[in-house]
Design a protein around this motif. Structure first.
Motif, PDB file in Angstrom:
ATOM      1  N   ASP A  10       0.902  -1.273  -0.246  1.00 35.01           N
ATOM      2  CA  ASP A  10       0.113   0.145  -0.134  1.00 35.01           C
ATOM      3  C   ASP A  10       0.890   1.025   0.034  1.00 35.01           C
ATOM      4  O   ASP A  10       0.195   2.457  -0.042  1.00 35.01           O
ATOM      5  CB  ASP A  10      -0.888   0.179   1.080  1.00 35.01           C
ATOM      6  N   LYS A  12       3.909   1.400  -1.832  1.00 33.58           N
ATOM      7  CA  LYS A  12       4.908   1.142  -2.951  1.00 33.58           C
ATOM      8  C   LYS A  12       5.162   2.435  -3.797  1.00 33.58           C
ATOM      9  O   LYS A  12       6.292   2.773  -4.249  1.00 33.58           O
ATOM     10  CB  LYS A  12       4.353  -0.143  -3.870  1.00 33.58           C
ATOM     11  N   SER A  13       4.085   3.253  -3.791  1.00 33.86           N
ATOM     12  CA  SER A  13       4.259   4.650  -4.609  1.00 33.86           C
ATOM     13  C   SER A  13       5.406   5.520  -3.720  1.00 33.86           C
ATOM     14  O   SER A  13       5.911   6.360  -4.589  1.00 33.86           O
ATOM     15  CB  SER A  13       3.045   5.497  -4.470  1.00 33.86           C
ATOM     16  N   TYR A  14       5.527   5.329  -2.523  1.00 35.39           N
ATOM     17  CA  TYR A  14       6.654   6.044  -2.093  1.00 35.39           C
ATOM     18  C   TYR A  14       7.990   5.750  -2.608  1.00 35.39           C
ATOM     19  O   TYR A  14       8.844   6.680  -2.799  1.00 35.39           O
ATOM     20  CB  TYR A  14       6.665   5.808  -0.314  1.00 35.39           C
ATOM     21  N   ASP A  16       8.581   4.100  -5.562  1.00 36.42           N
ATOM     22  CA  ASP A  16       8.598   4.342  -6.888  1.00 36.42           C
ATOM     23  C   ASP A  16       8.560   5.812  -7.415  1.00 36.42           C
ATOM     24  O   ASP A  16       9.333   6.035  -8.328  1.00 36.42           O
ATOM     25  CB  ASP A  16       7.239   3.532  -7.770  1.00 36.42           C
ATOM     26  N   ASP A  17       7.826   6.392  -6.784  1.00 34.03           N
ATOM     27  CA  ASP A  17       7.378   7.882  -7.272  1.00 34.03           C
ATOM     28  C   ASP A  17       8.208   8.872  -6.568  1.00 34.03           C
ATOM     29  O   ASP A  17       8.826   9.731  -7.119  1.00 34.03           O
ATOM     30  CB  ASP A  17       5.906   8.283  -6.922  1.00 34.03           C
ATOM     31  N   TRP A  18       8.511   8.837  -5.304  1.00 37.03           N
ATOM     32  CA  TRP A  18       9.396   9.470  -4.469  1.00 37.03           C
ATOM     33  C   TRP A  18      10.753   9.240  -4.116  1.00 37.03           C
ATOM     34  O   TRP A  18      11.444  10.138  -3.596  1.00 37.03           O
ATOM     35  CB  TRP A  18       8.503   9.944  -3.189  1.00 37.03           C
ATOM     36  N   ALA A  40      -4.180   6.688   0.525  1.00 37.76           N
ATOM     37  CA  ALA A  40      -3.762   5.900  -0.945  1.00 37.76           C
ATOM     38  C   ALA A  40      -4.389   6.591  -2.054  1.00 37.76           C
ATOM     39  O   ALA A  40      -3.765   6.862  -2.844  1.00 37.76           O
ATOM     40  CB  ALA A  40      -3.878   4.186  -0.665  1.00 37.76           C
TER      41      ALA A  40
END
Length: 129
Positions: A10, A12-14, A16-18, A40
């Motif tokens: 939940d 994973k964007s931290y 991948d994106d940040w 999210a």
């Protein structure tokens, strides 16, 4: 030094994106990214209690992904917009998550966060099991 990222699905964007680890295990400790109450889907509750609870839920997600619980925390720093306005609410929500032995804790007043409307960010350090 060997470090290992702890990345719950939940959050994973931290990573991948940040390009930051939600948790980073290193030398027997896990260092956490600071978490606000942003959900999210990008929404942010206008209710201070829900925002604080949502931030603690992210901490819990990383703890569980690393095989830990709140009893593994050794240090907590909370950053607040309007610290005195919601300190009692923060303490009440914190007490529903944090267990003995209680971690060291510092609360700091700040001017704001990246996400407009966020009132709290929580950063912790845990001792790995």
């Amino acid at each position: 030094m060997t470090a290992k990222a702890i990345i719950p699905d939940d959050l994973k964007s931290y990573y991948d994106d940040w390009h930051m680890s939600p948790g980073l295990a290193c030398n027997g400790f896990v260092f956490f990214t600071g978490f606000t109450g942003t959900r999210a889907d990008g929404s942010l509750s206008s209710d201070p209690e829900m925002q604080i609870r949502d931030a603690f839920d992210k901490v819990q997600s990383v703890l569980e992904a690393g095989g830990m619980g709140f009893g593994h925390l050794v240090e907590m720093t909370s950053y607040h917009v309007g610290l005195r306005d919601h300190l009692d609410i923060f303490k009440s929500v914190r007490d529903s998550f944090v267990v003995e032995p209680y971690p060291a804790w510092t609360a700091i007043e700040v001017a704001g966060f990246v996400r407009e409307g966020a009132i709290v960010e929580i950063r912790v350090i845990a001792r790995a099991p």
